[in-house]
Enzyme design. Structure first.
Site, PDB file in Angstrom:
ATOM      1  N   GLU A 177      30.950   5.461  57.247  1.00  0.00           N
ATOM      2  CA  GLU A 177      30.932   4.091  57.899  1.00  0.00           C
ATOM      3  C   GLU A 177      32.093   3.696  58.334  1.00  0.00           C
ATOM      4  O   GLU A 177      33.045   3.168  57.180  1.00  0.00           O
ATOM      5  CB  GLU A 177      30.289   3.206  56.961  1.00  0.00           C
ATOM      6  CG  GLU A 177      29.728   1.922  57.436  1.00  0.00           C
ATOM      7  CD  GLU A 177      30.094   0.725  56.494  1.00  0.00           C
ATOM      8  OE1 GLU A 177      30.776   0.817  55.649  1.00  0.00           O
ATOM      9  OE2 GLU A 177      29.763  -0.383  57.276  1.00  0.00           O
TER      10      GLU A 177
ATOM     11  N   ASP B 176      29.757   4.710  52.605  1.00  0.00           N
ATOM     12  CA  ASP B 176      30.020   3.497  52.682  1.00  0.00           C
ATOM     13  C   ASP B 176      31.523   3.058  52.563  1.00  0.00           C
ATOM     14  O   ASP B 176      32.150   3.740  51.665  1.00  0.00           O
ATOM     15  CB  ASP B 176      29.419   2.638  51.460  1.00  0.00           C
ATOM     16  CG  ASP B 176      29.246   1.362  51.551  1.00  0.00           C
ATOM     17  OD1 ASP B 176      28.925   0.530  52.299  1.00  0.00           O
ATOM     18  OD2 ASP B 176      30.188   0.613  50.552  1.00  0.00           O
TER      19      ASP B 176
HETATM   20  C1  QV4 Z   1      32.667 -13.264  47.645  1.00  0.00           C
HETATM   21  C2  QV4 Z   1      33.797 -13.790  48.878  1.00  0.00           C
HETATM   22  C3  QV4 Z   1      34.873 -12.978  48.816  1.00  0.00           C
HETATM   23  C4  QV4 Z   1      35.574 -13.152  47.348  1.00  0.00           C
HETATM   24  C5  QV4 Z   1      34.491 -12.528  46.399  1.00  0.00           C
HETATM   25  C6  QV4 Z   1      35.103 -12.811  44.975  1.00  0.00           C
HETATM   26  O1  QV4 Z   1      33.143 -13.358  50.164  1.00  0.00           O
HETATM   27  O2  QV4 Z   1      36.172 -13.590  49.888  1.00  0.00           O
HETATM   28  O3  QV4 Z   1      36.776 -12.224  47.371  1.00  0.00           O
HETATM   29  O4  QV4 Z   1      33.388 -13.282  46.344  1.00  0.00           O
HETATM   30  O5  QV4 Z   1      34.300 -12.018  44.175  1.00  0.00           O
HETATM   31  C7  QV4 Z   1      28.957  -9.868  48.540  1.00  0.00           C
HETATM   32  C8  QV4 Z   1      29.046 -11.466  48.987  1.00  0.00           C
HETATM   33  C9  QV4 Z   1      30.290 -11.644  49.288  1.00  0.00           C
HETATM   34  C10 QV4 Z   1      30.986 -11.474  47.934  1.00  0.00           C
HETATM   35  C11 QV4 Z   1      31.015 -10.119  47.388  1.00  0.00           C
HETATM   36  C12 QV4 Z   1      31.823  -9.867  46.104  1.00  0.00           C
HETATM   37  O6  QV4 Z   1      28.190 -11.374  50.444  1.00  0.00           O
HETATM   38  O7  QV4 Z   1      30.345 -13.025  49.643  1.00  0.00           O
HETATM   39  O8  QV4 Z   1      32.543 -11.853  48.311  1.00  0.00           O
HETATM   40  O9  QV4 Z   1      29.562  -9.899  47.245  1.00  0.00           O
HETATM   41  O10 QV4 Z   1      31.199 -10.684  45.197  1.00  0.00           O
HETATM   42  C13 QV4 Z   1      27.624  -5.691  51.400  1.00  0.00           C
HETATM   43  C14 QV4 Z   1      27.610  -7.125  51.900  1.00  0.00           C
HETATM   44  C15 QV4 Z   1      28.534  -7.979  51.655  1.00  0.00           C
HETATM   45  C16 QV4 Z   1      28.308  -7.992  50.067  1.00  0.00           C
HETATM   46  C17 QV4 Z   1      28.806  -6.733  49.595  1.00  0.00           C
HETATM   47  C18 QV4 Z   1      28.962  -6.551  48.009  1.00  0.00           C
HETATM   48  O11 QV4 Z   1      27.662  -6.962  53.544  1.00  0.00           O
HETATM   49  O12 QV4 Z   1      28.156  -9.216  51.968  1.00  0.00           O
HETATM   50  O13 QV4 Z   1      29.314  -8.988  49.678  1.00  0.00           O
HETATM   51  O14 QV4 Z   1      27.751  -5.818  50.200  1.00  0.00           O
HETATM   52  O15 QV4 Z   1      27.671  -6.821  47.372  1.00  0.00           O
HETATM   53  C19 QV4 Z   1      33.277  -4.397  56.678  1.00  0.00           C
HETATM   54  C20 QV4 Z   1      33.762  -3.310  55.907  1.00  0.00           C
HETATM   55  C21 QV4 Z   1      32.226  -2.411  56.299  1.00  0.00           C
HETATM   56  C22 QV4 Z   1      31.218  -3.305  55.424  1.00  0.00           C
HETATM   57  C23 QV4 Z   1      31.080  -4.446  56.084  1.00  0.00           C
HETATM   58  C24 QV4 Z   1      30.050  -5.643  55.642  1.00  0.00           C
HETATM   59  O16 QV4 Z   1      34.734  -2.537  56.990  1.00  0.00           O
HETATM   60  O17 QV4 Z   1      32.482  -1.141  55.348  1.00  0.00           O
HETATM   61  O18 QV4 Z   1      32.368  -5.150  56.187  1.00  0.00           O
HETATM   62  N1  QV4 Z   1      29.968  -2.382  55.354  1.00  0.00           N
HETATM   63  C25 QV4 Z   1      29.536  -1.695  54.319  1.00  0.00           C
HETATM   64  C26 QV4 Z   1      28.136  -1.918  53.871  1.00  0.00           C
HETATM   65  C27 QV4 Z   1      27.719  -3.106  53.552  1.00  0.00           C
HETATM   66  C28 QV4 Z   1      28.349  -3.716  51.939  1.00  0.00           C
HETATM   67  C29 QV4 Z   1      29.721  -3.187  51.855  1.00  0.00           C
HETATM   68  C30 QV4 Z   1      30.311  -2.318  52.848  1.00  0.00           C
HETATM   69  C31 QV4 Z   1      30.399  -3.076  50.668  1.00  0.00           C
HETATM   70  O19 QV4 Z   1      27.414  -1.482  54.947  1.00  0.00           O
HETATM   71  O20 QV4 Z   1      26.383  -3.530  53.226  1.00  0.00           O
HETATM   72  O21 QV4 Z   1      28.708  -5.136  51.976  1.00  0.00           O
HETATM   73  O22 QV4 Z   1      29.850  -1.966  49.820  1.00  0.00           O
HETATM   74  O23 QV4 Z   1      33.301  -4.504  57.855  1.00  0.00           O
END
Ligand code: QV4
Ligand code: CA
Length: 511
Positions: A248, A212
């Site tokens: 990823e 991930d």
């Molecule tokens: C929020 C604000 C941030 C702030 C933060 C403060 O948006 O700006 O700094 O609070 O704590 C969730 C919420 C998100 C929140 C974050 C932290 O949606 O709003 O930030 O938690 O509290 C998944 C979801 C994200 C989720 C994350 C962690 O998509 O929305 O964030 O899990 O729970 C990029 C990367 C790629 C990534 C993609 C989504 O390059 O690697 O974004 N894809 C992988 C996974 C994805 C996962 C993550 C990475 C993180 O496939 O499912 O994100 O592990 O492109």
């Protein structure tokens, strides 16, 4: 002896690109948010009999419990520890799943969240899926243990500590992705903790890993972790087998970081694939299926033997990550089946099929305000996967992998494995066809008028069952029959009003 050592070395250095599936099984399915007990059953009752090579599971390690919003699917991407303990099940259930799936030749691939822990705003306490204490503000994760020394707070050079500029490769690796506490993978202590977690899973019997957020880790740091990994469990894998690795990395071009930086570690997700295929099948931006003649590297994708491909994934099917509006999903069923069918028939890449759950999609100002909704549940307990008499799934599980058209194309890919891309035909617009050597042939009609053509299939003469409109049951076809003459040609009638305007035949579906 030296010769054999060389051979095994060559074998080893190539192995992390090989999925370790049983011979003749060429696809995996992402059973997103499924419980381990349900996956074990699905391996035995469905995946093995239908030739699926393996399952990508949701992250099995302990994660934060989020109540606002209520138990979003993405809480599982906020680790608290590496204990095998989540809403999908505990370690005993995990072991049972790996044993039962491996015993029927279906492999398990773990979604490894190793770039970070929970959000910096993740507060503190025991609000975790296994009750482990943590304190995000103080970087305390005693169940690993990790402490302040093990995060990149000092190394990150951005003002906020978060990623602010994707054109700065160092920021993308060393700063927080959406506020997630970024682990210091340059430290051997952290690398060892991660490797211990992955080795625990390898010793149980998994076949490989999805890494991930790999874009957010330095390729060299990833390699340092991979070099610590055990060979696979010899109960099910040949001596010296290496874990399959697919990273990823979202690279649609135009950023500082590119997929090729990661080729040395293993395969990489090719996000251009689903974005482009969706655009073509939707006939947006002047795209047409006739242009798919040089699909694959000809479209600027990474080399086929480095690519992990898919039509949609758990992020972009709900507007997270990359791909945008062109991504096809189960919500667009008729086009989706065509896209998945094309992907499974075409030789490019190693294929992953998505299997989803329904959620109350609701757009406001172009954004799905329910994109966070987690799996079907009874008061936060994930619902079991029920199977209906017609073999579809109940309890809110979509089970795209059980749709006849998709299930049969997984088998098609197995039948044509190793066969070349041959006999391309198109009408200059959205009617196309191609074969895979002398083993399979597929025809699409995505125009607004009917297709009626006699095409060279490359197949032996005989009567074939179309595996899209039906099955070969007890020596007869429940759907369309196609008759291939002695010169390999066959007539294909496809109405543009057909339920599924494509036909696929292969030598295992021949009467
Ligand atoms: C929020 C604000 C941030 C702030 C933060 C403060 O948006 O700006 O700094 O609070 O704590 C969730 C919420 C998100 C929140 C974050 C932290 O949606 O709003 O930030 O938690 O509290 C998944 C979801 C994200 C989720 C994350 C962690 O998509 O929305 O964030 O899990 O729970 C990029 C990367 C790629 C990534 C993609 C989504 O390059 O690697 O974004 N894809 C992988 C996974 C994805 C996962 C993550 C990475 C993180 O496939 O499912 O994100 O592990 O492109
Ligand atoms: Ca990082």
């Amino acid at each position: 002896m030296k010769f054999f050592l060389l051979l095994s070395a060559i074998g080893l250095c190539w192995a992390q690109y090989s999925p370790n599936t049983q011979v003749g099984r060429t696809s995996i399915v992402h059973l997103f948010e499924w419980r381990w007990a349900d996956i074990a059953q699905e391996c035995e009752r469905y995946l093995a009999p239908n030739g699926f090579g393996g399952v990508q599971i949701s992250p099995p390690n302990e994660n934060i419990v989020v109540h606002n919003p209520s138990r979003p699917w993405w809480e599982r991407y906020q680790p608290i520890s590496y204990n095998i303990c989540t809403r999908s099940g505990n370690e005993d259930e995990f072991r049972d799943m790996v044993n039962r799936c491996n015993n029927v030749g279906v492999r398990i691939y773990v979604d490894a969240v190793i770039n970070h822990m929970c959000s910096e705003a993740g507060s503190s306490g025991t609000n975790s899926t296994c009750g482990s204490y943590f304190d995000a503000q103080n970087r305390a994760f005693p169940a690993v243990p990790y402490s302040g020394w093990d995060f990149n707070d000092v190394k990150c050079r951005s003002g906020s500590g978060g990623i602010e500029n994707y054109n700065d490769a160092a920021q993308v690796r060393d700063c927080r992705l959406v506020g997630l506490l970024d682990l210091a993978l340059e430290k051997d202590y952290v690398r060892t903790k991660i490797a211990d977690y992955m080795n625990h899973l390898i010793d149980i019997g998994v076949a490989g890993f999805r890494l991930d957020a790999a874009k957010h880790m330095w390729p060299g740091d990833i390699k340092a972790v991979l070099d610590k990994l055990h060979h696979l469990n010899v109960t099910w894998f040949p001596e010296g087998s290496r874990p399959f690795i697919y990273q990823e990395v979202i690279d649609l071009g135009g950023e500082a970081i590119s997929s090729s930086e990661y080729f040395g570690n293993g395969r990489v997700t090719e996000f251009k694939y689903g974005a482009k295929l969706g655009t073509v099948i939707r006939k947006w931006s002047g795209e047409k299926m006739a242009y798919l003649k040089n699909w694959g590297e000809g479209w600027g994708f990474m080399p086929s033997d480095r690519a992990l491909v898919f039509v949609d994934n758990h992020d972009n099917q709900r507007g997270h990550g990359a791909g945008g509006a062109s991504i096809l999903t189960f919500w667009d069923a008729r086009m989706y089946k065509m896209a998945v069918g094309f992907m499974l028939a075409h030789p490019y890449g190693f294929t992953r099929v998505m299997s989803s759950y329904h959620w109350p999609r609701y757009f406001e100002n172009g954004k799905d305000v329910n994109d966070w909704v987690g799996p079907p549940n009874n008061n936060e307990t994930i619902k079991e996967v029920t199977i209906n008499p017609d073999t579809t799934c109940g309890n809110g599980w979509v089970c795209e992998h059980r749709w006849r058209q998709i299930r049969n194309m997984v088998a098609f890919r197995n039948v044509v494995d190793g066969q070349p891309f041959t006999n391309w035909w198109d009408n200059g617009n959205n009617q196309v066809a191609f074969g895979r050597g002398n083993r399979g042939f597929i025809v699409f009609n995505n125009d607004n008028w009917s297709l009626s053509s006699t095409l060279q299939t490359g197949l032996p003469s005989g009567t074939y069952c179309d595996v899209i409109s039906g099955d070969n049951v007890e020596g007869d076809c429940t759907g369309i029959k196609i008759s291939v003459s002695s010169d390999g040609r066959a007539h294909f009638p496809i109405s543009n009003f057909a339920e599924d305007p494509f036909i696929a035949i292969h030598t295992e579906a021949k009467l």
